[in-house]
Structure formats: C-alpha cells, structure tokens
Design a protein around this motif. Structure first.
Motif, PDB file in Angstrom:
ATOM      1  N   ARG A 123       0.009  12.938 -10.955  1.00 54.20           N
ATOM      2  CA  ARG A 123      -1.098  12.259 -10.308  1.00 54.20           C
ATOM      3  C   ARG A 123      -2.517  12.695 -10.667  1.00 54.20           C
ATOM      4  NH1 ARG A 123      -1.464   9.174  -5.253  1.00 54.20           N
ATOM      5  NH2 ARG A 123       0.275   8.233  -6.456  1.00 54.20           N
ATOM      6  N   GLN A 142      -1.621  11.262   2.055  1.00 54.36           N
ATOM      7  CA  GLN A 142      -2.044  12.069   0.997  1.00 54.36           C
ATOM      8  C   GLN A 142      -2.375  11.347   0.599  1.00 54.36           C
ATOM      9  OE1 GLN A 142       1.988  13.929  -0.593  1.00 54.36           O
ATOM     10  NE2 GLN A 142       1.448  12.730  -1.458  1.00 54.36           N
ATOM     11  N   ALA A 143      -2.628  10.659  -0.235  1.00 55.78           N
ATOM     12  CA  ALA A 143      -3.142   9.858  -1.372  1.00 55.78           C
ATOM     13  C   ALA A 143      -4.822  10.110  -1.061  1.00 55.78           C
ATOM     14  CB  ALA A 143      -3.341   7.985  -1.317  1.00 55.78           C
ATOM     15  N   VAL A 191       1.811   9.749   3.336  1.00 60.61           N
ATOM     16  CA  VAL A 191       1.641   9.599   1.507  1.00 60.61           C
ATOM     17  C   VAL A 191       0.510   8.470   1.436  1.00 60.61           C
ATOM     18  CG1 VAL A 191       4.066   9.262   0.131  1.00 60.61           C
ATOM     19  CG2 VAL A 191       3.072   7.234   1.843  1.00 60.61           C
ATOM     20  N   THR A 192      -0.064   7.506   3.026  1.00 61.47           N
ATOM     21  CA  THR A 192      -1.343   7.104   2.563  1.00 61.47           C
ATOM     22  C   THR A 192      -2.050   8.396   2.675  1.00 61.47           C
ATOM     23  OG1 THR A 192      -0.879   6.168   4.693  1.00 61.47           O
ATOM     24  CG2 THR A 192      -0.603   4.947   3.162  1.00 61.47           C
ATOM     25  N   SER A 202       2.517   2.248  -3.119  1.00 64.54           N
ATOM     26  CA  SER A 202       1.234   2.267  -4.883  1.00 64.54           C
ATOM     27  C   SER A 202       0.984   3.701  -4.279  1.00 64.54           C
ATOM     28  CB  SER A 202       0.721   1.107  -4.507  1.00 64.54           C
ATOM     29  OG  SER A 202      -1.170   1.319  -4.018  1.00 64.54           O
ATOM     30  N   ALA A 203       1.219   4.238  -2.634  1.00 66.94           N
ATOM     31  CA  ALA A 203       0.553   6.091  -3.013  1.00 66.94           C
ATOM     32  C   ALA A 203       1.974   7.114  -2.731  1.00 66.94           C
ATOM     33  CB  ALA A 203       0.587   5.811  -0.855  1.00 66.94           C
ATOM     34  N   VAL A 204       3.069   6.365  -2.876  1.00 66.14           N
ATOM     35  CA  VAL A 204       4.065   6.895  -3.314  1.00 66.14           C
ATOM     36  C   VAL A 204       4.072   7.401  -5.270  1.00 66.14           C
ATOM     37  CG1 VAL A 204       6.605   7.939  -3.687  1.00 66.14           C
ATOM     38  CG2 VAL A 204       5.456   6.001  -2.239  1.00 66.14           C
ATOM     39  N   ALA A 215       1.240  -1.661   0.189  1.00 66.39           N
ATOM     40  CA  ALA A 215      -0.136   0.240   0.098  1.00 66.39           C
ATOM     41  C   ALA A 215       0.855   1.492   0.260  1.00 66.39           C
ATOM     42  CB  ALA A 215      -0.949  -0.221   0.730  1.00 66.39           C
ATOM     43  N   LEU A 216       1.564   1.415   0.852  1.00 64.46           N
ATOM     44  CA  LEU A 216       2.585   2.214   0.599  1.00 64.46           C
ATOM     45  C   LEU A 216       3.394   2.698   0.148  1.00 64.46           C
ATOM     46  CD1 LEU A 216       3.902   4.071   3.684  1.00 64.46           C
ATOM     47  CD2 LEU A 216       5.613   2.902   3.236  1.00 64.46           C
TER      48      LEU A 216
END
Ligand SMILES: Nc1ncnc2c1ncn2[C@@H]1O[C@H](COP(=O)(O)OP(=O)(O)OP(=O)(O)O)[C@@H](O)[C@H]1O
Ligand SMILES: Nc1ncnc2c1ncn2[C@@H]1O[C@H](COP(=O)(O)OP(=O)(O)OP(=O)(O)O)[C@@H](O)[C@H]1O
Ligand code: SF4
Ligand code: SF4
Ligand SMILES: [Mg+2]
Ligand SMILES: [Mg+2]
Lengths: 324, 326
Positions: B220, B190-191, B187-188, A256-258, A253-254
């Motif tokens: 993105r 942020q998404a 980051v998680t 894929s979030a970058v 998950a980490l």
C-alpha cells in the motif's frame, strides 16, 4: 436440518465491571455479546471476524461453557447445553475443543509434549495407555513420534501450534473453536498450519469456528462468515457472497481497509476511511451500534435497531440502508 | 536517484547471551533516500528492529555494534551519548508498536510535544504550545486545542499512535523509523495511521522506514522494500519489481505463501526460521530453500544487482523464471 451441528440462539454475555470511582464503587455492565445467533453445519467452517473487543472470543468461550452465558441457548448435536446435567455436559464437552492464539502460553512448560497431548484423555478418563494415540496424533499434525519426549521450549511457534492442535484432536472432537490460531505465526509458517486445518477437516470431518483478525485467511478457509461489531453480528452468510458483495457498511469498510499484497490493486483502490474508533461496550450507541462511525447514518439508525435481513446476494445483514 | 539521507554499511550487532554470542545483524547494507518510504519486511527474529535500534543508539550496552551508519553525513556508530541525544528527535526519530510505552502517563499530551520541541529548538513556552496544537491537527486529532490538555489514558490506541507520530515529527527529522506502528491496531484504525504517515511524509518530505511483517501494508505505502532473513538484507528493490518478479527464493516463498482470493492450496515455506545462536553456514536460507545446492553453504551471498532489484543469492542467475503470482 440433520446437518446442523451447533445452533446458537440469542446468545448474550454481559460482564460486570467494578470500577473504583473515588470513594464510590460503581458497577458497570460490559455488553460483550448481544443477541448473537448462528449455526454451524457438520464438516463446515464458520469464520468469525471483527475488530478487537467485538466479542469473538466471548462467543467461543460461551459455546464451550468456559464461561456461563447471561442468556440465550447453545444447542450441540440437538442438546441444549444449558439444561444438561454435569455428567452429560462432561460427555458432550469432549466433542468440543478450543485452540488458542498463543502457542507459547497454551502448553505447560514443565510437561513433555506427549503428556500435554494425552492430558485431555486422562482428564476425561479414557482408559488404557495413550502412547500409541499420542504418536498417531503427532504424525497427524506433521510432527514425529520422537517429539513426544521433548518439552515446549524446544519447539518453534508453528510447531507449538501443531502440538496445540494435536491436543485438541485427542478426544476426536466434532467441533473445534480456533481462536486466532495463526495470528502469532510468521506468514510463511501460517500457510502450513492453515493447510493442516484443511487437511484434518477433509480427513476427519469436524467443524471449525475460525476466529481471526486476518480477513484474507478467513476468506481462504471459511465456508460461511459472520462479521461482528460491538457484540453483535452485523452480517452473516456464505463467504463468497460476503466478500464479493458486502451489504453492511461496516463489512464494506472493513474489507476495504485490509491491505492486499499487490501494489497495483492497492494503489488503485477506493478505500472507505472510517473515522474514529470503536465505542465502549459499556455504553454502546442506541439503535445501530455502528452509527457513530457510519457515513450513511440517518436519524432512524439511532432510534431503531436494524434487524438481520436477507439480501439479494443471499447473506443477511442488519442495516436500514444496506449497500447493494 | 535522489540524495541518500541514511546509509548503513556492513552493520553487525552481537548480543552476549547466557547461551553464547548471538549475532542478530550480520552485515546489513541499506540506503534510505530523502523523502522515500522504505518498507522493511522479514520474519520474526530476522533483525529488523535490532538494525534500526542500533542506528538510533538505543541498544543495551552489552550489544556489540560494528559497521557504519551515516545520517546526512554524520557517523552514528561510535557517537557519544550526548551526540546521540542531540540527533534523536531532531534528525532521526523512531516510533514503536506500543504507543502507550512511548508516552508519559502523568504529563499532558500538549506538554509532551512541547517538551520535545523545546529540547531541540529555541522556542518560548507559548510558541511551543501553539506548535504542539498544530502538530496534533496535522496528525488528525480533532479539537487539538482541548486534546492537548488531556492525558494519554484519555486517548484510544489509534489516537495515542497519532500523538506518538506528532512527537516524532515535531522537529521535522530527516528520517522517521516506524517499527510495526500499526500491528497492535485494528485494520480500520491501521488504515488511518498509514494515511497519517503518508501525509506527514508528503507534507514534510520526511524519509520513512516502515518495519512490518505485513506485505499488504508494504504494497500500500512503500516506494522500495528491503527483505531481511537471518540478520541479512537478502533482497531489495522498488515495490513494482519486488512484487512483480521477486528473485530471491525467500521473497518468492513469502509472496507465494499468502492467501489469495480463491481456494487454491497455500504454499508454505518448508522448515523453520534459523536459530540465530547457530545460524546455517553460507546462505542461511539454504536449510529451507528449494533451489539450494552445495555452493550455497559456502560463503554468504552479497547483494548483486538485477535491474531494479538487488538480490543476495548465489544461484539467482540460474533459477527458473519466476511465475507471476497475480
Ligand atoms: N472477563 C471479562 N471481564 C470483563 N470484560 C470482559 C471480559 N472478557 C471480555 N470482556 C470484554 O468483552 C468485550 C469482548 O471481548 P472479546 O475478548 O470477546 O473480544 P474479541 O472480539 O475476542 O477481541 P480480540 O480480537 O481483541 O481478541 C471486550 O470489550 C472485552 O473487554
Ligand atoms: N536485547 C537483546 N538481547 C539478546 N538478544 C536479542 C536482544 N534483542 C534482540 N535479540 C535477538 O536478536 C534477533 C533479532 O531480533 P529483532 O528484534 O531485530 O527481530 P525482528 O526482525 O524485529 O523480529 P519481530 O518481527 O519479531 O519484531 C533475535 O534473535 C532476537 O532474539
Ligand atoms: S443502520 Fe444506519 S448507521 Fe447502521 S450501518 Fe446501516 S446505515 Fe449505518
Ligand atoms: S543462495 Fe542458494 S540457498 Fe540461498 S537462496 Fe540462493 S539458491 Fe537458495
Ligand atoms: Mg479474542
Ligand atoms: Mg521487531
């Protein structure tokens, strides 16, 4: 195992938190680091990644004995740091240095750059005049001799970070903990500092523990990577294996979030959206600490703590239902 | 091209500082079209925040602002404080990196949203409350009815940023300016927030200006990008053109400096960001540009069109073709 420089075994650090709850004062335990084990080889870089509060800085501070671990052992060049006498620790301590995130806070504004860089040598009682060494260090990090007489406010962020590195190098350390060393810098400046770390390592052969939020920088610089979540390592292994085939759901998950700087890949990607935020380390979930956000969680995940287990691609991860 | 909702022309902002005047924004031209997501990138101190704070009328009084900012036909530069109060939150909203500072710690979340609604719309307390709960739901807050009765300290950082977005979009503004809205978040999370911003933009057709230093975030979500350097807009275009064949040497350098999978050595931009108290003459990038020539020190280059890109570089036509990065 002659290549092993640092070995951390079952490291635990709990902080006591006093909370004022009306009239009653309660004590709470923050489980900042729980049973963390890893080793670092000579000349290698271990990347330590994970979200805010996962315990990365605490691990670094325990290794350098800036704080006393609650339990567990840290062996450096074969010596158990916990059992050393003060003088022995002092001698070993000079071989381990730390560079912090904030290049602005880490230098004394009233000290010249030269004085800041030679300070560790003075503190450690290295005899003689240090000015030649200061010039050598300044040049090593891409600055020049005449910078020694100047003060921190005259330097940019990237330059200050270089000064912090020169200071860390003064005692010829074998290990440098780099705690978010480029996070405060602009991307175009980051690249130069990252190159500097790589050049210094290939010339001087020291090891790094590179702590960072930015997974792309870690992928670039690290040989091995450890992913932390709520105080525990959930996945650890060679950088290539962890990035190419993450086996722990959190790592997956980490990664894929970058956000990647490429519109085509970004828009075509299948992203795993984790729900919610990281729970409090005061009351971490039972069993697998990731289970409150994990899309694969089953009953067993709350009952049994998954152990780090070797996966087909070589790394280890702690999950009852690993990704393959 | 669709309708332009925000047009900035020749914007200049100067601060009086103890060391003398500092011109933070030095002639910015920029358009935001209805419903688009415009990314704004540039290094620290390049004038990203100041440009949009000027548009919002939120700079301290000692800042001198000239030029023109028109929002759906209304001129904002020189507008009275009263006019600006009526525009902010209704036509134009801004959110910041730190959501906590935007929320009032002693008021319930629901009341803060209701207050924003009722300051611009004629709604009863009940209606506003109902709408506040809907808004919390739109930004992805679970159990919005219960959450509306809670206080900011009971929310995590990511949840607070959702609330701030709910307040910002409460009156369905034409433009939402988001200044580093995810920089302080993991980051998680942020998404998640980026997804909320995209959802809001699609659902209400809000134009969004997203200020960030993260080119990955731009890649993105943005439709178009503006690249700022030393208080100027040095390049702008669609994200496809900007990422595929950036023309301005600063944009090229920025993209080339990013770590990519693989172990090839990184390519930093040499030198350091300019001191804005005394910026380099002409093209301010000439002190760091590998293509700089004498001509670059003369006049400040203006944006000139090259297909989907506008580039402010006097040598843009002479530069070697850009290598493809990916
Ligand atoms: N001195 C302290 N007293 C109490 N709690 C602490 C202390 N230092 C750290 N903690 C807590 O321990 C946990 C781990 O913190 P740590 O700073 O190691 O995280 P980190 O991974 O470095 O995070 P970041 O990415 O934000 O730097 C956090 O919950 C933090 O609040
Ligand atoms: N209130 C102020 N008084 C004086 N100078 C200011 C003020 N606000 C901003 N500046 C200066 O204006 C310039 C532009 O600042 P701005 O905040 O717009 O940069 P930015 O591009 O948003 O950078 P960052 O990425 O760090 O947020 C900087 O040189 C800054 O020091
Ligand atoms: S052990 Fe269970 S909850 Fe934890 S990561 Fe694996 S599947 Fe998810
Ligand atoms: S105008 Fe000159 S210095 Fe500026 S970017 Fe173009 S080539 Fe470089
Ligand atoms: Mg930390
Ligand atoms: Mg800013």
């Amino acid at each position: 195992m002659s290549d092993e420089l640092l070995k951390v075994t079952n490291l635990v650090k709990n902080f006591e938190l006093r909370v004022n709850n009306g009239a009653r004062r309660k004590k709470r335990i923050v489980q900042a680091v729980t049973n963390v084990s890893f080793s670092v080889e000579k000349g290698q870089t271990l990347g330590l990644v994970g979200e805010s509060g996962s315990g990365k800085t605490t691990v670094g501070r325990c290794i350098l004995r800036l704080i006393e671990p609650t339990s567990g052992s840290v062996e450096f060049e074969g010596h158990d740091l916990g059992s050393l006498k003060f003088e022995e620790m002092r001698a070993l301590r000079r071989k381990m240095q730390i560079v912090f995130q904030d290049p602005f806070a880490s230098l004394d504004p009233k000290m010249t750059i030269g004085a800041s860089i030679s300070e560790p040598m003075v503190v450690q009682g290295v005899p003689g005049d240090h000015s030649d060494k200061v010039i050598e260090l300044l040049e090593l990090v891409g600055l020049s001799a005449d910078h020694a007489q100047r003060f921190p406010h005259e330097f940019s962020g990237g330059q200050r970070q270089r000064i912090g590195v020169a200071r860390a190098l003064a005692l010829n350390p074998a290990l440098i903990v780099l705690d978010e060393p480029v996070s405060a810098l602009d991307v175009s400046i980051q690249a130069g500092v990252v190159n500097l770390f790589e050049d210094l390592q290939s010339r001087l052969g020291m090891s790094y523990i590179f702590i960072a939020h930015d997974l792309s920088v870690v992928q670039h610089i690290a040989d091995r990577v450890a992913v932390m979540y709520l105080g525990k390592i959930v996945e650890i292994g060679d950088q290539e294996a962890v990035y190419a085939t993450p086996t722990h759901p959190y790592t997956k998950a980490l990664l894929s979030a970058v956000p990647l700087p490429d519109p085509k890949t970004e828009r075509a990607r299948n992203r795993i959206m984790l729900e919610g935020d990281v729970p409090s380390p005061v009351n971490p979930p039972s069993g697998c600490r990731f289970r409150t956000r994990c899309w694969k969680a089953q009953d067993v995940c709350g009952q049994e703590e998954p152990m780090l287990t070797v996966r087909p691609s070589g790394q280890m991860s702690a999950c009852h239902f690993p990704e393959s | 091209m669709s309708e332009k909702v925000l047009e900035i022309r020749d914007l200049h902002v100067t601060f009086d500082t103890p060391s003398g005047p500092l011109e933070a924004v030095r002639g910015v031209d920029l358009d935001v079209s209805a419903g688009e997501l415009l990314g704004v990138v540039g290094e620290s101190g390049s004038g990203k925040s100041v440009s949009f704070l000027a548009a919002m009328g939120l700079l301290p009084a000692r800042a001198r602002v000239t030029g023109s900012v028109s929002l759906a036909g209304e001129q904002l530069i020189g507008a009275s404080a009263k006019q600006m109060r009526s525009i902010r939150g209704r036509l134009l909203s801004m959110i910041f990196q730190d959501p906590l500072s935007a929320l009032n710690p002693v008021h319930r979340i629901g009341d803060q949203i209701s207050e924003m609604l009722r300051s611009h719309q004629d709604l009863s307390g009940r209606e506003a409350e109902k709408r506040a709960i809907e808004l919390l739901d739109i930004v992805g807050i679970p159990q919005p009815g219960d959450r509306a009765r809670q206080y900011p300290h009971e929310f995590s950082g990511g949840m607070r940023q959702r609330v701030v977005i709910a307040i910002a979009i409460a009156n369905n503004p034409k433009v939402l300016i988001a200044d580093e809205p995810t920089t302080a978040l993991d980051v998680t999370v942020q998404a998640q927030i980026l997804e909320v911003i995209e959802r809001v933009q699609e659902r209400f057709g809000t134009a969004v200006v997203l200020i960030t230093h993260d080119l990955g975030v731009i890649a993105r979500v943005a439709d178009r990008v503006n690249v700022m350097y030393a208080g100027r807009n040095v390049e702008q275009g669609t994200i496809e053109s900007l990422f595929d064949h950036p023309s301005h040497p600063y944009t090229r350098g920025l993209l080339a400096s990013l770590p990519r999978p693989g172990k090839q050595r990184l390519k930093p931009i040499t030198g350091f960001p300019p001191n804005m108290l005394n910026p380099p003459s002409g093209c301010a990038f000439h002190t760091r540009c590998e293509f700089a020539a004498d001509i670059c020190k003369g006049e400040m280059p203006a944006l000139v069109g090259f297909g989907d890109l506008q580039t402010a570089c006097v040598r843009a036509r002479d530069l070697p073709k850009n290598e493809i990065f990916l």
